[in-house]
Design an enzyme around this catalytic site. Sequence first.
Site, PDB file in Angstrom:
ATOM      1  N   HIS A   1      -2.998   7.179   6.860  1.00 50.86           N
ATOM      2  CA  HIS A   1      -2.054   8.161   6.298  1.00 50.86           C
ATOM      3  C   HIS A   1      -2.783   9.428   5.848  1.00 50.86           C
ATOM      4  O   HIS A   1      -2.248  10.523   5.956  1.00 50.86           O
ATOM      5  CB  HIS A   1      -1.295   7.570   5.102  1.00 50.86           C
ATOM      6  CG  HIS A   1      -0.114   6.737   5.467  1.00 50.86           C
ATOM      7  ND1 HIS A   1       1.008   7.256   6.089  1.00 50.86           N
ATOM      8  CD2 HIS A   1       0.138   5.419   5.291  1.00 50.86           C
ATOM      9  CE1 HIS A   1       1.892   6.292   6.271  1.00 50.86           C
ATOM     10  NE2 HIS A   1       1.397   5.162   5.804  1.00 50.86           N
TER      11      HIS A   1
ATOM     12  N   GLN B   1       2.929   9.885   1.391  1.00 53.83           N
ATOM     13  CA  GLN B   1       4.215   9.184   1.398  1.00 53.83           C
ATOM     14  C   GLN B   1       5.075   9.521   0.180  1.00 53.83           C
ATOM     15  O   GLN B   1       6.249   9.172   0.143  1.00 53.83           O
ATOM     16  CB  GLN B   1       4.006   7.667   1.476  1.00 53.83           C
ATOM     17  CG  GLN B   1       3.415   7.226   2.796  1.00 53.83           C
ATOM     18  CD  GLN B   1       3.238   5.733   2.827  1.00 53.83           C
ATOM     19  OE1 GLN B   1       2.249   5.213   2.323  1.00 53.83           O
ATOM     20  NE2 GLN B   1       4.200   5.044   3.409  1.00 53.83           N
TER      21      GLN B   1
ATOM     22  N   CYS C   1       5.767  -0.032   7.647  1.00 51.23           N
ATOM     23  CA  CYS C   1       5.412   1.100   6.794  1.00 51.23           C
ATOM     24  C   CYS C   1       6.638   1.501   5.980  1.00 51.23           C
ATOM     25  O   CYS C   1       7.743   1.559   6.519  1.00 51.23           O
ATOM     26  CB  CYS C   1       4.939   2.263   7.667  1.00 51.23           C
ATOM     27  SG  CYS C   1       4.485   3.740   6.749  1.00 51.23           S
ATOM     28  N   LEU C   2       6.434   1.796   4.702  1.00 54.03           N
ATOM     29  CA  LEU C   2       7.554   2.200   3.848  1.00 54.03           C
ATOM     30  C   LEU C   2       8.211   3.487   4.337  1.00 54.03           C
ATOM     31  O   LEU C   2       9.396   3.703   4.114  1.00 54.03           O
ATOM     32  CB  LEU C   2       7.082   2.366   2.397  1.00 54.03           C
ATOM     33  CG  LEU C   2       6.585   1.095   1.707  1.00 54.03           C
ATOM     34  CD1 LEU C   2       6.074   1.420   0.310  1.00 54.03           C
ATOM     35  CD2 LEU C   2       7.665   0.032   1.651  1.00 54.03           C
TER      36      LEU C   2
ATOM     37  N   GLY D   1       0.840  -1.188   0.000  1.00 54.42           N
ATOM     38  CA  GLY D   1       0.000   0.000   0.000  1.00 54.42           C
ATOM     39  C   GLY D   1       0.874   1.235   0.000  1.00 54.42           C
ATOM     40  O   GLY D   1       2.017   1.195   0.461  1.00 54.42           O
TER      41      GLY D   1
ATOM     42  N   HIS E   1      -4.765   0.919   7.162  1.00 54.54           N
ATOM     43  CA  HIS E   1      -3.405   1.457   7.333  1.00 54.54           C
ATOM     44  C   HIS E   1      -3.187   2.646   6.399  1.00 54.54           C
ATOM     45  O   HIS E   1      -2.698   3.700   6.818  1.00 54.54           O
ATOM     46  CB  HIS E   1      -2.382   0.351   7.056  1.00 54.54           C
ATOM     47  CG  HIS E   1      -0.963   0.792   7.151  1.00 54.54           C
ATOM     48  ND1 HIS E   1      -0.135   0.434   8.194  1.00 54.54           N
ATOM     49  CD2 HIS E   1      -0.198   1.575   6.338  1.00 54.54           C
ATOM     50  CE1 HIS E   1       1.063   0.986   8.017  1.00 54.54           C
ATOM     51  NE2 HIS E   1       1.037   1.671   6.891  1.00 54.54           N
ATOM     52  N   GLU E   2      -3.557   2.477   5.120  1.00 55.00           N
ATOM     53  CA  GLU E   2      -3.361   3.562   4.156  1.00 55.00           C
ATOM     54  C   GLU E   2      -4.302   4.736   4.431  1.00 55.00           C
ATOM     55  O   GLU E   2      -3.917   5.897   4.287  1.00 55.00           O
ATOM     56  CB  GLU E   2      -3.531   3.052   2.719  1.00 55.00           C
ATOM     57  CG  GLU E   2      -2.540   1.973   2.309  1.00 55.00           C
ATOM     58  CD  GLU E   2      -1.094   2.316   2.621  1.00 55.00           C
ATOM     59  OE1 GLU E   2      -0.691   3.481   2.458  1.00 55.00           O
ATOM     60  OE2 GLU E   2      -0.361   1.405   3.056  1.00 55.00           O
TER      61      GLU E   2
END
Length: 194
Positions: free
Chosen positions: A152, A50, A106-107, A45, A148-149
Amino acid sequence: MIYPIVAYGDPILRKPTRFIEKGELDLKKLSEDMFETMHSANGVGLAAPQIGMNIRVFVVDGTPFSEKDEDEDDEPDLSLVDFKKTFINPEILEESGEEWAFEEGCLSIPGIRGDVYRPEKLRIRYRDTEWNEYVEEYSGMAARIIQHEYDHLLGKLFVDYLPTLKKQFIKKKLTDISKGNVDADYRMRFPNRR
């Protein structure tokens, strides 16, 4: 185009995103770029903040969870085989079911993982890149990836859900990430790199 991933500590990750207007952006190109960026970093995701954009857009691809890992005993989640979507102006309408834990990462926060409890089901309204509107329900891992996304877009990160003791334990690591003192096998943008 592959964007650098914005690292923990950048203010854009804490800022609630804005809705976009029809025709404001080339959504197909943005979606393609976000998928390319996410796949190059081996993510499932990626949200617009991000990549430094303060808009309500995220992409998901649950395919890695639908594949059998030779080293794991877990069975693949076949419901995620074709779970590849772009969510534009999403709004979670309802969350329900038992909360369950899963170790998230998380990235934007490489090298840190932690158990996060989330409701097992959700109902969400969103638009696709053609500006068609949908209201859909998801459960299990698909719901978790979306939650999760979606966080953000609200300026929330998975580390916000961790217990106080765990947060204290990772505090130095988070500071190091914001300064660029971290190994990631993808390009990143660091807020406090000197």
